[in-house]
Design an enzyme around this catalytic site. Structure first.
Site, mmCIF file in Angstrom:
data_model
loop_
_atom_site.group_PDB
_atom_site.id
_atom_site.type_symbol
_atom_site.label_atom_id
_atom_site.label_comp_id
_atom_site.label_asym_id
_atom_site.label_seq_id
_atom_site.Cartn_x
_atom_site.Cartn_y
_atom_site.Cartn_z
ATOM 1 N N ASP A 9 -2.089 4.081 -4.338
ATOM 2 C CA ASP A 9 -2.604 3.782 -3.146
ATOM 3 C C ASP A 9 -3.730 2.533 -3.086
ATOM 4 O OD1 ASP A 9 -3.702 4.150 -0.478
ATOM 5 O OD2 ASP A 9 -5.110 5.423 -1.254
ATOM 6 N N ASP A 11 -6.674 1.336 -0.297
ATOM 7 C CA ASP A 11 -7.636 1.766 0.188
ATOM 8 C C ASP A 11 -8.403 3.219 -0.224
ATOM 9 O OD1 ASP A 11 -7.374 -0.622 1.327
ATOM 10 O OD2 ASP A 11 -7.232 0.178 3.409
ATOM 11 N N ASP A 131 -6.185 8.835 -2.634
ATOM 12 C CA ASP A 131 -7.761 9.708 -2.278
ATOM 13 C C ASP A 131 -7.427 10.639 -1.267
ATOM 14 O OD1 ASP A 131 -7.575 7.418 -0.617
ATOM 15 O OD2 ASP A 131 -9.744 7.835 -0.191
#
Length: 374
Positions: A9, A11, A131
């Site tokens: 990922d 961001d 996240d």
């Protein structure tokens, strides 16, 4: 050999996600995730994973997120990462909004079809790093596992995703250690005529405990080991308590020690030694060495016959059995007036000593012994 992939990922994983509008749309907002350079560079140079960036960028190319505000920060991010030896084999960006339900938007796999059912890739040994729960869900949909950049996994339990999560941490040091050195988990089942004991642990956990021995005070002491060492610890005991507490306590120590020994594996990179001296009204000192030579030095006296349901004469026996089974040297000393605090201090000191000794350094991944064997 099949290729393994890290689906990474952007961001909240490579860079800090801007907290107000969640859009990295200016150079001023560009801030890298702590320790991402050293660790992702290490993974790139030492391991054979392909790197694939997979990111949702809501409405990219629309008036809410114009292209000319996206690319300068994105390209600077890539240039900076490349300067540290971190490059990507593929970069996949979904531009849809959540309400579009696009097949290409994470956690859906529309952008990743070339990796699915492709004999060139080993998705079972691949990972998604991200996240958000959607990153873990993407891992499930791909048939791989997830590294979840969060401390807690409660939100994963609610979605039935906990089994997909191989590691939950906000520390890139732990991510690199996990991928390079592997998991340190073990399970032991010990069944005798007197007891049936199951122990499972993760040396690199978060201190989660699930313990039931039939002896409340013993449970409380064992919880100190998990909580204060940081290991995840499950202990289930069915013992002949109607006869005596002896077998339950002794066999639990043996099973726990065997489990620690198994989870340690090769011992490469560990600190090996640990010590702790916590203070309350008591002074408790526990020093240990995972040198492979079990030995116990015990200097602690107890005047009460029992604390809770646990005979104080079994304290020494517990630590002797633990030392033998884990093949570690233990030196324990305790002074104080309160018997409860004294033994609790010993268990807490053991836990902190374990935490110190079990710590691994993947940048000095050697056996901590001049003999070449532990």
């Amino acid at each position: 050999m099949k290729k393994k992939i890290l689906f990474i990922d952007r961001d909240g994983t490579l860079v800090i996600e801007p907290p107000i509008d969640y859009q990295l749309d200016s150079l001023e907002k560009l801030e890298f995730y702590p320790r991402v350079f050293r660790n992702l560079g290490f993974i790139r140079s030492k391991l054979d994973f392909e790197f694939v960036m997979v990111t949702n960028q809501d409405g990219l190319g629309t008036s809410s997120f114009p292209e000319d505000t996206f690319w300068p920060a994105h390209n600077l991010m890539l240039k900076t990462l490349a300067g540290e030896g971190i490059t990507f084999d593929d970069i996949l960006i979904d531009r849809s909004f959540p309400e579009d339900n696009a097949p290409t938007r994470k956690p859906r796999t529309g952008m990743l079809t070339k990796y699915i059912d492709n004999p060139e890739y080993d998705l079972a040994e691949s990972f998604v790093i991200g996240d958000r729960p959607t990153d873990v869900e993407l891992a499930k949909n791909l048939g791989c596992r997830a590294i979840y950049l969060q401390e807690a996994t409660d939100d994963l339990k609610e979605k039935g995703l906990e089994e997909v999560c191989a590691l939950a941490t906000t520390d890139w040091d732990q991510v690199a250690e996990f991928l390079f050195a592997g998991e340190r988990k073990a399970e032991v089942r010990r069944t005798t005529k007197e007891t049936d004991i199951y122990v499972s642990l993760n040396l690199d956990g978060n201190g989660g405990c699930d313990i039931s021995t039939g002896l409340g005070f013993f449970d409380h002491m064992l919880e100190q080991i998990g909580k204060h060492s940081g290991m995840d610890l499950t202990i289930r005991v069915k013992g002949d308590l109607e006869v005596d507490e002896h077998h339950t306590i002794e066999d639990t120590a043996i099973a726990l020690g065997e489990c620690i020994y198994q989870a340690l594996g090769s011992k490469r990179g560990i600190e090996r030694y640990g010590y702790a001296l916590p203070m309350d009204d008591c002074l408790c000192q526990v020093c240990l060495d995972f040198g492979g030579r079990p030995w116990l030095v015990w200097d602690a006296e107890f005047n009460r016959e029992k604390i809770g349901e646990m005979p104080t004469e079994m304290f020494l026996h517990f630590f002797k059995s633990l030392s033998d089974a884990a093949k570690m040297n233990l030196n324990i000393k305790a002074e104080g007036q309160n018997e409860h605090h004294k033994i609790e201090g010993i268990f807490k000191a053991l836990a902190r000593a374990l935490k110190m000794a079990l710590k691994r350094d993947i940048y000095h991944f050697e056996l901590p012994s001049s003999k070449g064997v532990l």
